[in-house]
Each structure stands twice: as structure tokens, then as C-alpha cells.
Scaffold this motif. Structure first.
Motif, PDB file in Angstrom:
ATOM      1  N   ILE A 718      78.370  44.780  33.442  1.00  0.00           N
ATOM      2  CA  ILE A 718      78.014  46.179  33.151  1.00  0.00           C
ATOM      3  C   ILE A 718      76.645  46.503  33.739  1.00  0.00           C
ATOM      4  O   ILE A 718      76.414  47.594  34.276  1.00  0.00           O
ATOM      5  N   ASP A 719      75.684  45.529  33.690  1.00  0.00           N
ATOM      6  CA  ASP A 719      74.359  45.742  34.313  1.00  0.00           C
ATOM      7  C   ASP A 719      74.483  45.959  35.806  1.00  0.00           C
ATOM      8  O   ASP A 719      73.797  46.798  36.391  1.00  0.00           O
ATOM      9  N   VAL A 720      75.361  45.144  36.452  1.00  0.00           N
ATOM     10  CA  VAL A 720      75.546  45.284  37.902  1.00  0.00           C
ATOM     11  C   VAL A 720      76.085  46.665  38.237  1.00  0.00           C
ATOM     12  O   VAL A 720      75.608  47.355  39.152  1.00  0.00           O
ATOM     13  N   ILE A 721      77.091  47.093  37.513  1.00  0.00           N
ATOM     14  CA  ILE A 721      77.719  48.386  37.815  1.00  0.00           C
ATOM     15  C   ILE A 721      76.775  49.540  37.506  1.00  0.00           C
ATOM     16  O   ILE A 721      76.696  50.533  38.221  1.00  0.00           O
ATOM     17  N   SER A 722      75.986  49.393  36.431  1.00  0.00           N
ATOM     18  CA  SER A 722      75.122  50.500  35.993  1.00  0.00           C
ATOM     19  C   SER A 722      73.897  50.677  36.886  1.00  0.00           C
ATOM     20  O   SER A 722      73.150  51.629  36.716  1.00  0.00           O
ATOM     21  N   VAL A 723      73.668  49.739  37.842  1.00  0.00           N
ATOM     22  CA  VAL A 723      72.543  49.928  38.783  1.00  0.00           C
ATOM     23  C   VAL A 723      72.699  51.245  39.526  1.00  0.00           C
ATOM     24  O   VAL A 723      71.757  52.014  39.703  1.00  0.00           O
ATOM     25  N   ASP A 724      73.926  51.550  39.974  1.00  0.00           N
ATOM     26  CA  ASP A 724      74.161  52.786  40.720  1.00  0.00           C
ATOM     27  C   ASP A 724      74.005  54.015  39.840  1.00  0.00           C
ATOM     28  O   ASP A 724      73.794  55.116  40.326  1.00  0.00           O
ATOM     29  N   LYS A 725      74.108  53.849  38.525  1.00  0.00           N
ATOM     30  CA  LYS A 725      73.982  54.987  37.624  1.00  0.00           C
ATOM     31  C   LYS A 725      72.535  55.431  37.451  1.00  0.00           C
ATOM     32  O   LYS A 725      72.258  56.493  36.922  1.00  0.00           O
ATOM     33  N   ARG A 726      71.578  54.612  37.846  1.00  0.00           N
ATOM     34  CA  ARG A 726      70.169  54.931  37.628  1.00  0.00           C
ATOM     35  C   ARG A 726      69.511  55.592  38.841  1.00  0.00           C
ATOM     36  O   ARG A 726      68.312  55.726  38.895  1.00  0.00           O
ATOM     37  N   THR A 727      70.328  55.954  39.848  1.00  0.00           N
ATOM     38  CA  THR A 727      69.751  56.568  41.052  1.00  0.00           C
ATOM     39  C   THR A 727      69.185  57.953  40.773  1.00  0.00           C
ATOM     40  O   THR A 727      68.428  58.485  41.573  1.00  0.00           O
ATOM     41  N   THR A 728      69.552  58.552  39.657  1.00  0.00           N
ATOM     42  CA  THR A 728      69.028  59.886  39.344  1.00  0.00           C
ATOM     43  C   THR A 728      67.718  59.824  38.583  1.00  0.00           C
ATOM     44  O   THR A 728      67.164  60.858  38.217  1.00  0.00           O
ATOM     45  N   SER A 729      67.216  58.611  38.314  1.00  0.00           N
ATOM     46  CA  SER A 729      65.930  58.493  37.629  1.00  0.00           C
ATOM     47  C   SER A 729      64.846  59.120  38.482  1.00  0.00           C
ATOM     48  O   SER A 729      64.884  59.038  39.712  1.00  0.00           O
ATOM     49  N   PRO A 730      63.836  59.757  37.855  1.00  0.00           N
ATOM     50  CA  PRO A 730      62.838  60.510  38.640  1.00  0.00           C
ATOM     51  C   PRO A 730      61.862  59.592  39.381  1.00  0.00           C
ATOM     52  O   PRO A 730      61.519  58.507  38.909  1.00  0.00           O
ATOM     53  N   PHE A 731      61.425  60.066  40.545  1.00  0.00           N
ATOM     54  CA  PHE A 731      60.339  59.410  41.273  1.00  0.00           C
ATOM     55  C   PHE A 731      59.020  59.937  40.706  1.00  0.00           C
ATOM     56  O   PHE A 731      58.884  61.133  40.427  1.00  0.00           O
ATOM     57  N   GLU A 732      58.067  59.048  40.562  1.00  0.00           N
ATOM     58  CA  GLU A 732      56.768  59.448  40.049  1.00  0.00           C
ATOM     59  C   GLU A 732      55.688  58.581  40.676  1.00  0.00           C
ATOM     60  O   GLU A 732      55.962  57.520  41.245  1.00  0.00           O
ATOM     61  N   TYR A 769      57.650  56.051  43.231  1.00  0.00           N
ATOM     62  CA  TYR A 769      58.903  55.292  43.138  1.00  0.00           C
ATOM     63  C   TYR A 769      59.455  55.453  41.727  1.00  0.00           C
ATOM     64  O   TYR A 769      58.803  56.018  40.828  1.00  0.00           O
ATOM     65  N   VAL A 770      60.667  54.922  41.489  1.00  0.00           N
ATOM     66  CA  VAL A 770      61.288  54.941  40.166  1.00  0.00           C
ATOM     67  C   VAL A 770      60.680  53.809  39.344  1.00  0.00           C
ATOM     68  O   VAL A 770      60.751  52.638  39.735  1.00  0.00           O
ATOM     69  N   ARG A 771      60.092  54.145  38.207  1.00  0.00           N
ATOM     70  CA  ARG A 771      59.354  53.152  37.415  1.00  0.00           C
ATOM     71  C   ARG A 771      60.239  51.975  36.999  1.00  0.00           C
ATOM     72  O   ARG A 771      59.872  50.811  37.167  1.00  0.00           O
ATOM     73  N   VAL A 772      61.448  52.246  36.453  1.00  0.00           N
ATOM     74  CA  VAL A 772      62.293  51.178  35.952  1.00  0.00           C
ATOM     75  C   VAL A 772      62.714  50.233  37.065  1.00  0.00           C
ATOM     76  O   VAL A 772      62.824  49.025  36.873  1.00  0.00           O
ATOM     77  N   HIS A 773      62.933  50.768  38.288  1.00  0.00           N
ATOM     78  CA  HIS A 773      63.333  49.930  39.419  1.00  0.00           C
ATOM     79  C   HIS A 773      62.179  49.038  39.863  1.00  0.00           C
ATOM     80  O   HIS A 773      62.360  47.836  40.103  1.00  0.00           O
ATOM     81  N   LEU A 774      60.985  49.641  40.056  1.00  0.00           N
ATOM     82  CA  LEU A 774      59.853  48.858  40.547  1.00  0.00           C
ATOM     83  C   LEU A 774      59.490  47.746  39.557  1.00  0.00           C
ATOM     84  O   LEU A 774      59.225  46.605  39.941  1.00  0.00           O
ATOM     85  N   LYS A 775      59.518  48.060  38.252  1.00  0.00           N
ATOM     86  CA  LYS A 775      59.177  47.045  37.251  1.00  0.00           C
ATOM     87  C   LYS A 775      60.229  45.936  37.243  1.00  0.00           C
ATOM     88  O   LYS A 775      59.909  44.736  37.159  1.00  0.00           O
ATOM     89  N   SER A 776      61.514  46.315  37.356  1.00  0.00           N
ATOM     90  CA  SER A 776      62.592  45.330  37.355  1.00  0.00           C
ATOM     91  C   SER A 776      62.486  44.392  38.552  1.00  0.00           C
ATOM     92  O   SER A 776      62.660  43.177  38.431  1.00  0.00           O
ATOM     93  N   ILE A 777      62.177  44.968  39.740  1.00  0.00           N
ATOM     94  CA  ILE A 777      62.069  44.150  40.962  1.00  0.00           C
ATOM     95  C   ILE A 777      60.949  43.132  40.817  1.00  0.00           C
ATOM     96  O   ILE A 777      61.136  41.917  41.056  1.00  0.00           O
TER      97      ILE A 777
END
Length: 879
Positions: A718-732, A769-777
Motif C-alpha cells: 500500500i505504501d508503494v502504491i500510495s507514492v503516486d497519490k502524494r504528487t498533489t502535495s504542495p511545493f514549499e 520541494y515537497v516536504r514529506v518527499h524530501l524528508k523521506s528521501i
């Protein structure tokens, strides 16, 4: 300053003015009259103060100055220099009251005082009367020589008697009549009657002279007769002499028939290939001698994302550097343009949407001999991709050849008996010789091109033998080895016994004329070759008085199957079914509604009946009445592109369908599967473990383990699939160091337990950048660096950032176990790939990290050495 001090100073200046040994006068520029003169100048000129102040300033100057120059021209040059510099000095020939000449050194200063514009002039005598008279005779002789050797035919007409009174040698060359015959001709014999207006032969000239005030000038075109019965088009310049009681007029006749023909050919070439400029694959613009943009084509507007009206009228400097900076930069470009030099430069440019591109400008001046002006043609190329690939590549600038140069008139005199050759200063410049070099007739002949020398000598001998003025064109080789094409004229002067006494000559550099004619031929050949070898169809379609194809390039046969001969046949054009009625309406609307800035994309039939997709671009040809006479344009074959587009549309539909299936699977995995698994775990927890047999306890433990494993696997999917669902997260805007500190706090226990050290070297501190993505990476890579450490070495992690043209680069380096990329590199970012046993990894971290990076156009590369450590290079695109 006190009034007493001002009066004292004025008195001192007045005494200095009166006591000066130099002649001093002050003239009011507004009224062109003297207002002050000192005693020294009155003594030099022989006037009283009242007489001198009443004089017209030009009356104190001799009519002819040294070198045969007219006093009016000299005065105008004097005032022109003063207007630019405020000061001027030189020599002048003045007329005393008794008529005797006085040669002086003269200096003038322009002064503005209390709103009054004044000219202060100082004179000092530098020669005696004998020297002046000698100079006057030399000037008069030179003037006569220039009159007889002028390239224009010169006539003096007496209106009182209606006769010519002076005719120079050039008139004889132009008309074929002897000078004596021309002098006896009435006006209606020399000029041709105007068939359009019915104006009698010579009537326009007589009317023009009669309407001119003394000193007035006029210019018009007129047909002039030749002795062989033919006529040539001439430019006639008329000037009536200034004296009111004088009825004389000077008439200058210049043969411009060749210039008219050349202009016609240039205009025909310009009209024929105007469409090529508009539809060029390169962006093109033209500018005038003041570097103002005059024309831009559609390609350039598309590259710059601007409309033509936004570019036309801008100065080139303002266009390149902006409104303020362009004021300084434009002078450098103007210098190149005025010198008729080409230039090449590269410049960054910001588009209206905020994107930055690099442009390359290549300019070349094109001289238009028919009007004596030139246009600067500039090709503009988008080199952004090339610039990004080779950041430090320096493009060499190359000078383009000058389109043409201003012709210079050089003259010389040969004392035939004494063999003394006297050239002018311009003659030295023509041959590129030092002005102090001894120059004889033999030296000049030595500079004639070897292949022309015999012909020039024969012409020279003919002039000496016939005593007639002759003209010849030939090549000169200058002292610096440069070849110039010149036209020479000779006039032989005989002594009292009929022997050659002196020879006067004029040499004019006409290289630009030959270059222009050669350039015209080359231009026509180049454009014709371009049209004939282009894979696209170039055409001209006439719409009045009936529709017909006037021109089609050879590519039409390959594209449509019709030969050029068939299309151009007026009787067969209507037979071709090039367009049906529906397509005719579409094309007609495109042509007549003025949508030429856009392209028309449609299907047209070939000769075999099959259809082909084409892109049509064209521009109209407007007649003097503002109506469209014809269209010029290009037809591009885009059939293969359209077929590929159809394939891509089919593939896109397949991808949409598959994506929908994936969306359905996501829903099932996150709702339908997770709920049963949770129920199983709950039911297992409700069983009484103590009442089970030993065998059932072992089975129960395995069942619990399998159930938890199933839950974790499902959660990871579910985590793998939901990665594509977070593309609408805002850039800041994010502070990278703050993100790293947050990760430190979350991993405090792990860092303390392993003694890990995280070092930051951040050249880029903030990014969007998207905060959740940068922190996760970053958290994933830091956790891996600690997890896959060497047993005997504390983890040392280094995080670096830097900026490139397109990306923010983040490097995460460690000193851990490392890996063999040749063996496992292709599987490194795969799902559920584990390379180190016993580390508790599931093989999803790097897979998810790569997906998160690539979602927004980023990329990731790995460098690793077993036993030394690993570096992850992350390229993130800011939004």
C-alpha cells in the motif's frame, strides 16, 4: 561677486580685446551679422568699424579657397564642426576692402552668453599676396580639371538667350556628340519628349530653371538623347546661380540607367524570396543603420514567445540588454553597424513565462546599392541545449565581409613635358601608400594588376594620341596587397602648338559596384539552389485575375506525384483535383482571413488518390491598391508525424486503461484486503493459548507469524502504491538543514547507540520541494548508512548540496559496508531486493526513494566500493 568687481573684469577684457595683435571679431549666430571687431582686424582688412559691422560675413571670404573649394561649402563645414566640438581652427582666404587676398590662420570659439549664441573668431596673416595669387591660380586650374573630368555631364545654360554656354567632356562621353555640337543644340534636341505627360522635350528643364529663385536647386529624371538615336535615363540636377541679375543655371546630368536596372533586379529578387524570410527554420530579424529592428519572422516570435508588434521598433541594444542597460551597450553594436561589419554574439534571454534560454545572434550587413543604404540581417538560434551540455564552450566570433564601401575620388596631374606626377592625398590612400612617399607615374602603373596592365597602357596611349577624354575600368593592387576595382578617366591638355602639355586624371574606387553585382548573382543562385534542393514544396499562387500556380519547387513531384511542368500549365491547372470543395473552403478561409502567422494543417490528395497530411505556411503579396495579388509559401510533409501521433494516442488510451486497473487494485488492496487480515489477527488474539496442546501451540505460533508477515507485506504494498497519490502535495520553500535536524531527532536512539556522526556541507541551503518527499528521501538514505555500517567503524555520514543549471544536487556519502555494483547494480532499486542478510531490511527503501525522486523529473546515481563506503547522488528539480 560685487558689481564693482564685474565692471573691473569687463574693463580688463575690453582692453585686451582692443589691444590684441590678432584680428578679433564677434558674430551673432542668430542674425549672421558682426556685433564687435577690434582695431587689429580693421587694419588687416582695410575697413572702418562701421563698414565692417555692416558687412555680410561671407563677403569677407574669397569665392574660391585653396584646393578649389567653394566658400559656402567651407562655411557650412566650419559651422558643422563648431556645432559638434564648440571649437575649430584652420586656414582661410579672406578678401580685403581693396579686393586683394589675405591668407590667415583662423580659430573660432562658440560661446553662449545671457541666452545669446555668439561666434568669436581670431585671425593671423600667414602668407603674402604673391603666394595667395599662386594658390588661387592652382585652385582655379584644379577646379577646371575637376569640371572637365567629372563623372557627371555638366552644362551651363543661359536663360536669356536660351542656349548652352558651357559643356564639359563628360557630356560628350554620355551622348556621343562633340562638345561644340552640344553647345549648338536647342534643349528639345538634347532631351526626349515625355510620352506619359506629353511634356515637350526640354520643357521641364526650362520651366524648372525659370521657377527657381537665385541660388535655388531642383532635381528630376529625364530621358537624354544619344547620337545613335537611343536614349538613356538620367538624373538631372539644376542650380540657378545666386546673383539676381544673372540668368545662368548649372545643369548636371548623371546616367542612372544601370542603377535603375540593378534596382529592378534587386526588387525582383526581394519579392521572389520574401516568403523564405518569413518561413525560415531560423529566427530572423532585420535592422537599419541606427540598429532599430524593422522586421522579424514568425519563427523568431515563436522562440521568444512574443508578438511582432512587441519587437518591431525596439533598438537592438534594448532588445538584448533591457531598457536601461541597452543605452550603454547599443553604442558598441552601433559602431560595428556604422563600420558595416558583421558580428556574432551569445546572450541569455528570459521568456515571458520565466524560463531562461540562450540565443546566438549572427549578423551581416547587406548593402543596397540602389539606395546607398544597408540592412543588417541577423539570424537568431536557440542554443539552450548546447549551452547546457557545454557550459564553458566559447564560440569564436568571425568578421563578415563589408557589403560595400563608400567610393573615394582621387585625382592627379602629370606635367607631360617635365614628367612631374602630382597626385592628391586620396590617391595615396587609394594605393595604401605613406603620404610622404615619392610617387611617380611609373609607380602608379606598377600597381595596376598584371592582367590589366597591357590594356591600361593601350588606353593611355590612345588618350595621348587622340587627345580625347577616355575612361577605363581595371584592377589595382595596393601596397598592402589588396585588390581594388577602379574606373579611371584622362583629359589631355595641349599647348599653343598642339603638343601634349599636361594630363589630368581621376580614379574612383568602384569595388562596391562590382561586389554588389556579383552578390546579386550569388544571391539568386543560392536561393534557387535552396528552393530546388529543399524537401519541402515552395510555391507562388496567383489569385488575380484568376487562380494559377506561378511557381512550384521540384519537391512537388515527390510529395504529390505531379510534375512542375504539369502544375504550371495554365490550361491543365483546373484539371488537377488537388483539393475538394470542403478542403477548398478551409484553405480559402485560411488565406483570406489573414491567419498567415499560423500554420494550416490538413490532408491533401496525391496524384494516385491517396491522402497526405501537410502543414502549409504562406504570406500574401499586396499590390499598390492594398489588395492581395498572390501568396508565397511552403508545404511541409507531416504525414509520418501524423501517423506517429495516432499511434501515440492509441498507446495513451491503453495506458489510461491500465492506470484505471491499477487504481482499482489500489482500492482493493487498501480496503478489501486489509480488513480481513486485521480480523484474522484479532481472532488469533482471542484464542486461549494455554488450553492448546503442544502440537497446536507450534501450529498457532506459525499461524501468528504468517499473519503478521501478511499484514506487513500488505502494508508495504500500500505504501508503494500510495507514492503516486502524494504528487498533489504542495511545493514549499524548505530549509535543508532543518530537515536534517528533524531526522536527527527521530533517529536519536539509533545515532547514540551506533556513535554515528552526520556532517553538513551545504552550498544550497534552501529549495522549493515537497516536504514529506524530501524528508523521506534523506531519512531513508541516512538510516541505510547507519544500518549497513561496518562492525568495527562508527558511521560517518556527509551530506553535501550544490546548484547546477537545472537541478539541486544532494550527495549522501558514508563509510559503511559498500557494495559490488557490477554484481548487484541492476537490481539495486528493485522492489524487495535485500543484499545484506541479518540487517532487518525489507528491500523497499531504495525502491520508494527512487520513485519519489523520479516523480518530479529528478534522478539518482550511486557510487560504491566494497569495504569503503557508498555515495548516493540525488538530482532534484525545483518547481
Amino acid at each position: 561677486m560685487a558689481d564693482e568687481d564685474r565692471l573691473a573684469q569687463r574693463a580688463i577684457l575690453q582692453r585686451m580685446f582692443e589691444a590684441s595683435v590678432d584680428g578679433v571679431s564677434v558674430m551673432d549666430l542668430a542674425t549672421q551679422s558682426y556685433i564687435m571687431v577690434n582695431p587689429a582686424k580693421l587694419a588687416m582688412m582695410g575697413y572702418t568699424k562701421e563698414e565692417y559691422l555692416a558687412l555680410n560675413p561671407l563677403d569677407t571670404i574669397m569665392d574660391i579657397q585653396e584646393g578649389g573649394r567653394d566658400k559656402h561649402d567651407l562655411a557650412q563645414e566650419h559651422l558643422s564642426i563648431l556645432s559638434r566640438q564648440g571649437y575649430h581652427s584652420g586656414q582661410l582666404l579672406l578678401r580685403r576692402k581693396d579686393g586683394s587676398p589675405l591668407i590667415c590662420s583662423v580659430s573660432s570659439q562658440h560661446i553662449d552668453h545671457l541666452g545669446q549664441s555668439m561666434l568669436v573668431t581670431f585671425i593671423r596673416p600667414i602668407a603674402d599676396k604673391v603666394l595667395i595669387e599662386t594658390k588661387m591660380r592652382e585652385a582655379q586650374l584644379l577646379k577646371d580639371a575637376l569640371l572637365d573630368n567629372s563623372f557627371d555631364g555638366l552644362l551651363l545654360y543661359n536663360m536669356s538667350v536660351g542656349k548652352w554656354v558651357v559643356a564639359n567632356q563628360t557630356i560628350a562621353l554620355l551622348t556621343g556628340y562633340d562638345q561644340e555640337v552640344v553647345l549648338q543644340m536647342p534643349i528639345d534636341k538634347l532631351f526626349v519628349e515625355d510620352s506619359k505627360t506629353g511634356q515637350a522635350a526640354g520643357g521641364l528643364l526650362h520651366h524648372t530653371i525659370g521657377s527657381l529663385a537665385p541660388g535655388g536647386r531642383s532635381r528630376f529624371l529625364q530621358k537624354v538623347c544619344r547620337v545613335d538615336g537611343h536614349a538613356f535615363t538620367a538624373e538631372v540636377n539644376v542650380m540657378r546661380l545666386e546673383a539676381p541679375e544673372n540668368h545662368l543655371a548649372v545643369v548636371a546630368i548623371k546616367d542612372i540607367s544601370k542603377s535603375i536596372e540593378l534596382s529592378r533586379q534587386l526588387e525582383e529578387t526581394r519579392n521572389k524570396f520574401q516568403g523564405l524570410f518569413e518561413h525560415s527554420v531560423l529566427g530572423l530579424l532585420t535592422m537599419n543603420q541606427e540598429s532599430t529592428i524593422q522586421m522579424v519572422n514568425t519563427t523568431l516570435c515563436r522562440v521568444l514567445q512574443r508578438e511582432k508588434k512587441d519587437l518591431v521598433g525596439l533598438s537592438f541594444g534594448e532588445f538584448l540588454y533591457g531598457k536601461e542597460a541597452g543605452k550603454d551597450k547599443v553604442f558598441q553594436i552601433n559602431d560595428l553597424i556604422v563600420q558595416k561589419k558583421g558580428f556574432a554574439l551569445e546572450r541569455g534571454y528570459t521568456l515571458p513565462d520565466g524560463h531562461h534560454i540562450w540565443l546566438r545572434f549572427r549578423s551581416r550587413p547587406l548593402y543596397e546599392a540602389s539606395v546607398g543604404e544597408f540592412t543588417v540581417l541577423t539570424a537568431v538560434e536557440d542554443i539552450t541545449e548546447r549551452k547546457h551540455m557545454t557550459d564553458r564552450l566559447v564560440l569564436s566570433e568571425s568578421k563578415l565581409k563589408e557589403a560595400a564601401g563608400m567610393a573615394k575620388l582621387a585625382h592627379w596631374t602629370l606635367d607631360y613635358k617635365l614628367k612631374v606626377f602630382s597626385p592628391s592625398k586620396d590617391f595615396y590612400e587609394l594605393l595604401e601608400l605613406a603620404p610622404d612617399m615619392e610617387l611617380g607615374y611609373e609607380v602608379w602603373m606598377g600597381h595596376v594588376a598584371p592582367e590589366d596592365r597591357e590594356r591600361v597602357l593601350l588606353n593611355w596611349e590612345e588618350a595621348l594620341a587622340s587627345h580625347r577624354p577616355l575612361s577605363i575600368e581595371y584592377d589595382l593592387i595596393t601596397n598592402r596587397g589588396k585588390r581594388k576595382h577602379v574606373q579611371g578617366m584622362y583629359k589631355v591638355v595641349l599647348d599653343t602648338v598642339g603638343e601634349v602639355d599636361q594630363v589630368f586624371g581621376i580614379v574612383q574606387d568602384i569595388t562596391d559596384k562590382r561586389v554588389a553585382m556579383e552578390a546579386l548573382a550569388v544571391s539568386e543562385t543560392r536561393f534557387r539552389r535552396l528552393a530546388e534542393n529543399s524537401p519541402n514544396v515552395m510555391f507562388k499562387l496567383r489569385v488575380h485575375p484568376e487562380i494559377a500556380i506561378e511557381y512550384a519547387s521540384p519537391a512537388v513531384e515527390h510529395m504529390f506525384g505531379y510534375s512542375v511542368h504539369e502544375l504550371l500549365s495554365p490550361n491543365r491547372f483546373q484539371e488537377f483535383r488537388l483539393i475538394d470543395k470542403k478542403l477548398a473552403v478551409v484553405i480559402g478561409r485560411y488565406l483570406m482571413d489573414g491567419e498567415w502567422a499560423k500554420s494550416l494543417i490538413c490532408q491533401m490528395p496525391r496524384a494516385n488518390g491517396t491522402l497526405i497530411w501537410v502543414e502549409v505556411k504562406c504570406s500574401p503579396i499586396i499590390n499598390d491598391g492594398g489588395e492581395i495579388d498572390a501568396f508565397e509559401g511552403v508545404i511541409v510533409d507531416i504525414d509520418a508525424l501524423k501517423r506517429k501521433e495516432a499511434e501515440l494516442l492509441e498507446q495513451k488510451a491503453d495506458l489510461i486503461a491500465k492506470n484505471n486497473e491499477l487504481e482499482q487494485f489500489t482500492y482493493i488492496a487498501s480496503h478489501d484486503l486489509r480488513s480481513p487480515v486485521v480480523n484474522i489477527n484479532t481472532l488469533l488474539g482471542m484464542l486461549d493459548f494455554d488450553k492448546m496442546t503442544q502440537e497446536n501451540k507450534e501450529i498457532f505460533n506459525r499461524l501468528v507469524t504468517a499473519s503478521h508477515k501478511l499484514y506487513e507485506t500488505l502494508h508495504d504494498l500500500i505504501d508503494v502504491i500510495s507514492v503516486d497519490k502524494r504528487t498533489t502535495s504542495p511545493f514549499e520553500k524548505l530549509n535543508i538543514s532543518q530537515i536534517i535536524n528533524d531526522i536527527r531527532l527521530q533517529l536519536t536512539e539509533l545515532i547514540d547507540e551506533t556513535g554515528a556522526h552526520i556532517h553538513e556541507d551545504l552550498k544550497v541551503k534552501d529549495m522549493r520541494y515537497v516536504r514529506v518527499h524530501l524528508k523521506s528521501i534523506l531519512q531513508n538514505l541516512i538510516t541505510n548508512a547507519i544500518k549497513y555500517r561496518l562492525p568495527n567503524r562508527a558511521p560517518h555520514i556527509r551530506i553535501q548540496t550544490e546548484q547546477t543549471v537545472d537541478f539541486v544536487v544532494i550527495k549522501v556519502s558514508d563509510n559503511g559496508m559498500g557494495m559490488n555494483l557490477e554484481r548487484m547494480g541492476s537490481r539495486l532499486f528493485g522492489m524487495f531486493q535485500v543484499f545484506h542478510e541479518g540487517k532487518g531490511g525489507k528491500g523497499l527503501g531504495l525502491y520508494l526513494t527512487k520513485r519519489q525522486i523520479e516523480q518530479f523529473g529528478g534522478k539518482i546515481y550511486v557510487e560504491s566500493t566494497p569495504g569503503q563506503g557508498t555515495t548516493f547522488n540525488i538530482y532534484l528539480k525545483e518547481q
